[in-house]
Design a protein around this motif. Structure first.
Motif, short mmCIF file in Angstrom:
data_model
loop_
_atom_site.label_atom_id
_atom_site.label_comp_id
_atom_site.label_asym_id
_atom_site.label_seq_id
_atom_site.Cartn_x
_atom_site.Cartn_y
_atom_site.Cartn_z
N ARG A 28 0.81 -1.22 0.00
CA ARG A 28 0.00 0.00 0.00
C ARG A 28 0.85 1.27 0.00
O ARG A 28 0.31 2.37 0.02
CB ARG A 28 -0.95 -0.01 1.20
CG ARG A 28 -2.05 -1.06 1.07
CD ARG A 28 -3.10 -0.93 2.16
NE ARG A 28 -2.59 -1.25 3.49
CZ ARG A 28 -2.57 -2.47 4.03
NH1 ARG A 28 -3.03 -3.49 3.34
NH2 ARG A 28 -2.10 -2.67 5.25
N MET A 29 2.17 1.11 -0.02
CA MET A 29 3.05 2.28 -0.09
C MET A 29 2.74 3.04 -1.37
O MET A 29 2.53 2.45 -2.42
CB MET A 29 4.53 1.87 -0.16
CG MET A 29 5.08 1.23 1.07
SD MET A 29 6.87 0.95 0.95
CE MET A 29 7.02 -0.06 -0.50
N VAL A 30 2.69 4.34 -1.26
CA VAL A 30 2.43 5.17 -2.43
C VAL A 30 3.75 5.81 -2.84
O VAL A 30 4.26 6.68 -2.14
CB VAL A 30 1.38 6.25 -2.13
CG1 VAL A 30 1.14 7.12 -3.34
CG2 VAL A 30 0.09 5.61 -1.64
N PRO A 31 4.31 5.35 -3.98
CA PRO A 31 5.56 5.96 -4.43
C PRO A 31 5.40 7.47 -4.54
O PRO A 31 4.38 7.97 -4.98
CB PRO A 31 5.79 5.31 -5.80
CG PRO A 31 5.09 3.99 -5.69
CD PRO A 31 3.86 4.27 -4.85
N PRO A 49 15.70 5.11 -5.21
CA PRO A 49 14.97 5.93 -6.19
C PRO A 49 13.51 5.51 -6.24
O PRO A 49 13.16 4.35 -5.98
CB PRO A 49 15.67 5.60 -7.52
CG PRO A 49 16.92 4.89 -7.18
CD PRO A 49 16.76 4.32 -5.81
N GLN A 50 12.63 6.44 -6.59
CA GLN A 50 11.19 6.17 -6.61
C GLN A 50 10.82 5.07 -7.60
O GLN A 50 9.84 4.35 -7.39
CB GLN A 50 10.41 7.46 -6.90
CG GLN A 50 10.41 8.43 -5.73
CD GLN A 50 9.83 7.80 -4.47
OE1 GLN A 50 8.70 7.31 -4.46
NE2 GLN A 50 10.60 7.80 -3.39
N GLU A 51 11.59 4.90 -8.67
CA GLU A 51 11.32 3.80 -9.61
C GLU A 51 11.44 2.46 -8.91
O GLU A 51 10.63 1.55 -9.13
CB GLU A 51 12.29 3.86 -10.80
CG GLU A 51 12.13 5.06 -11.70
CD GLU A 51 12.83 6.32 -11.18
OE1 GLU A 51 12.71 7.36 -11.84
OE2 GLU A 51 13.49 6.26 -10.13
N ALA A 57 6.70 -1.85 -4.19
CA ALA A 57 5.28 -1.80 -3.80
C ALA A 57 4.47 -2.78 -4.65
O ALA A 57 3.62 -3.52 -4.12
CB ALA A 57 4.74 -0.38 -3.94
N ALA A 58 4.72 -2.81 -5.96
CA ALA A 58 3.98 -3.73 -6.83
C ALA A 58 4.31 -5.18 -6.48
O ALA A 58 3.41 -6.03 -6.42
CB ALA A 58 4.33 -3.45 -8.30
#
Length: 149
Positions: A28-31, A49-51, A57-58
């Protein structure tokens, strides 16, 4: 020399029931709204990094519901046999899909052997899933309306 299967060398991770709640929370983490920090044994830290946070998360979401996750680059090239294995189809059927252009492929230089990009396989799989969902909805609508089909 025989080629080792790309799928056999891919990293696959399976979850255990004991950690599925933690995985669901991580999924459920929101990048963009969360930072993931790696801490090394020496105490040094690095912000991912956000990528990479999006991938984590996926992956966590899939693992939380009991699916295994396999990591491969979208640019990975697969053989028709590996393509068939990945899609759960027979190799001759995949060969027909390649021949018809339903799944793009290219020939190896000076060879009749073909390779297929993973990105193209995933695009085919997504198109196939959309068609199946459309057919399911049509069947449900016909059934709800009491129409024979």
């Amino acid at each position: 020399m025989a080629r080792t299967s790309v799928l056999a060398k891919a990293t696959t991770v399976e979850s255990s029931p004991e950690i599925q709640d933690a995985l669901a929370k991580a999924g459920r983490m929101v990048p963009g709204e969360v930072d993931v920090i790696l801490r090394a044994a020496d105490g040094s830290e690095s912000v991912l990094p956000q990528e990479l946070v999006r991938i984590l998360a996926a992956s966590a979401s899939e693992l939380a519901i009991g699916h295994a996750v396999t990591v491969l680059a979208a640019e990975t090239n697969l053989t028709p046999a590996e393509t068939a294995e990945l899609l759960g189809l027979s190799r001759p059927f995949v060969a027909r899909l390649l021949d018809s252009g339903d799944i793009p492929s290219s020939h190896l230089p000076d060879s009749s052997h073909r390779i297929v990009r993973l990105a193209d396989i995933l695009a085919f799989q997504a198109r196939r899933a959309r068609r199946q969902e459309g057919r399911r909805r049509i069947a449900e609508a016909a059934e709800d309306a009491g129409l024979p089909y």
